[in-house]
Design a protein around this motif. Structure first.
Motif, mmCIF file in Angstrom:
data_model
loop_
_atom_site.group_PDB
_atom_site.id
_atom_site.type_symbol
_atom_site.label_atom_id
_atom_site.label_comp_id
_atom_site.label_asym_id
_atom_site.label_seq_id
_atom_site.Cartn_x
_atom_site.Cartn_y
_atom_site.Cartn_z
ATOM 1 N N TYR A 91 0.871 -1.098 0.040
ATOM 2 C CA TYR A 91 -0.116 -0.190 -0.878
ATOM 3 C C TYR A 91 1.210 1.047 -0.232
ATOM 4 C CZ TYR A 91 0.276 -0.478 4.895
ATOM 5 O OH TYR A 91 1.420 -0.927 6.500
ATOM 6 N N ARG A 92 2.283 1.358 -0.559
ATOM 7 C CA ARG A 92 2.969 2.218 -0.447
ATOM 8 C C ARG A 92 4.046 2.500 -1.558
ATOM 9 N NH1 ARG A 92 2.742 4.883 3.874
ATOM 10 N NH2 ARG A 92 3.025 2.968 6.292
ATOM 11 N N LEU A 93 3.072 1.880 -2.716
ATOM 12 C CA LEU A 93 2.734 2.440 -3.938
ATOM 13 C C LEU A 93 2.038 2.971 -5.181
ATOM 14 C CD1 LEU A 93 3.944 -0.864 -5.443
ATOM 15 C CD2 LEU A 93 5.806 1.077 -5.085
ATOM 16 N N GLY A 94 1.390 3.969 -3.970
ATOM 17 C CA GLY A 94 0.429 4.600 -5.014
ATOM 18 C C GLY A 94 -1.086 4.414 -4.206
ATOM 19 N N PRO A 95 -1.961 5.943 -4.504
ATOM 20 C CA PRO A 95 -3.494 4.963 -4.630
ATOM 21 C C PRO A 95 -4.096 3.753 -4.909
ATOM 22 C CG PRO A 95 -2.819 6.932 -4.500
ATOM 23 C CD PRO A 95 -1.772 7.119 -4.339
ATOM 24 N N GLU A 96 -3.574 4.319 -6.396
ATOM 25 C CA GLU A 96 -4.439 2.823 -7.552
ATOM 26 C C GLU A 96 -3.743 1.664 -7.244
ATOM 27 O OE1 GLU A 96 -6.887 3.633 -9.942
ATOM 28 O OE2 GLU A 96 -6.838 5.845 -8.281
ATOM 29 N N GLU A 124 -3.998 9.145 1.657
ATOM 30 C CA GLU A 124 -4.736 9.545 0.337
ATOM 31 C C GLU A 124 -5.025 7.887 -0.555
ATOM 32 O OE1 GLU A 124 -3.087 10.832 -3.677
ATOM 33 O OE2 GLU A 124 -1.721 11.982 -2.153
ATOM 34 N N GLU A 125 -3.935 7.154 0.551
ATOM 35 C CA GLU A 125 -4.764 5.839 -0.029
ATOM 36 C C GLU A 125 -5.693 5.059 1.356
ATOM 37 O OE1 GLU A 125 -1.735 6.727 0.504
ATOM 38 O OE2 GLU A 125 -0.411 5.961 -1.364
#
Ligand code: KIV
Length: 289
Positions: A91-96, A124-125
């Motif tokens: 969950y640390r590579l951006g919201p998508e 954001e996530e």
């Protein structure tokens, strides 16, 4: 059949002053027993890396590991709210990318919600997941996925700066939309302050009495192969590891001394079959043509 608690009901428990009992589980029988015993929520924690898979830390645990164990737990506890940890870096590579991974946990695993370690930096996530219908639990204090950065499994929030930051993180998590916050290994006064400052329930582990709920690791609670480190914050309710070890060593001894199996454990031929076989089969000593 028992119905799983919903998010509004979990939140309402805080308002009503009803403590929330959460427990980890990682497989079908542990989940079944947890549900039968009445836990409110089951967490498939990435602690499965330590207590089930034998890793030193939770870092090697993969998304596929979490999904595999979640499926077994869901089968064992169909009437309980199931929360699954998002493992290290998923969950640390951006919201998508976070949404893609969380969606797999929900769709393939069958979880009702996910849990992530971190504070304001995850806002954001969390917004991305909750807007897609994925409920999220936050996790503050000792965050084992950051063990190398933290420098060990230590109590958090001991100095004023750390405590203030954690309190701010809790507020940011609530603002971003989590429905509960796990507080792991934080001082009692800080846990109390966080619990008072947010409307969502806090669920403590090593965080004292003032949290809205408590969570323990299944294997710690029943001492099932988890006695490596003594954990002051754990209450051991049974010594199942000792019971299992004794049972297995009795079994080994019985086999070695030919005390098991006994007559009653075998399957004698019944009389009719014996006669029929005796006249027709070489197997039972009868004559063949
Ligand atoms: O992984 C886990 O089991 C957890 C609990 C200790 C809260 O995160």
């Amino acid at each position: 059949m028992r119905q799983a608690l919903t998010i509004p009901k979990i939140k309402a428990m805080k308002a009503a002053g009803k403590p929330i009992a959460m427990l980890t589980a990682y497989d079908y029988p542990s989940a079944m027993l947890a549900e039968e015993a009445g836990v409110d929520m089951i967490l498939i924690g990435d602690s499965l890396g330590n207590v089930v898979l034998g890793y030193e830390t939770t870092l090697p645990v993969t998304l596929d590991d979490m999904i595999y164990h979640t499926r077994a737990v869901v089968r064992g506890a169909p009437g309980t709210m199931i929360v699954t940890d998002m493992p290290f870096a998923t969950y640390r590579l951006g919201p998508e990318e976070t949404l893609r991974n969380a969606a797999r946990i929900m769709r393939e695993g069958g979880a009702h919600a996910v849990k992530m370690e971190g504070g304001a930096d995850l806002a954001e996530e969390i917004r991305r997941l909750t807007s897609a219908g994925i409920p999220v639990i936050g996790h503050l204090g000792l965050t084992p996925q950051s063990v190398h950065q933290i420098g060990g499994y230590k109590v958090q929030g001991k100095d004023r700066w750390e405590a203030e930051r954690l309190l701010e993180d809790a507020k940011a998590l609530e603002q971003a939309g989590v429905f509960a916050i796990v507080l792991e290994l934080v001082t009692e006064p800080l846990a109390a302050a966080v619990t008072k400052s947010v409307r969502v329930p806090t669920i403590g582990i090593g965080a004292g009495q003032s949290c809205d709920g408590q969570v323990l690791v299944y294997h710690d609670l029943i001492r099932y192969g988890s006695g490596i480190r003594d954990k002051r914050f754990v209450k051991t309710y049974a010594n199942v590891g000792e019971t299992i070890r004794t049972a297995i060593s009795e079994y080994v001894n019985d086999v070695k001394t030919r005390s098991f199996p006994e007559d009653k454990h075998g399957f004698p031929l019944d009389d009719e079959l014996t006669k029929a076989s005796a006249s027709s089969s070489r197997l039972y000593g009868g004559e063949t043509k």
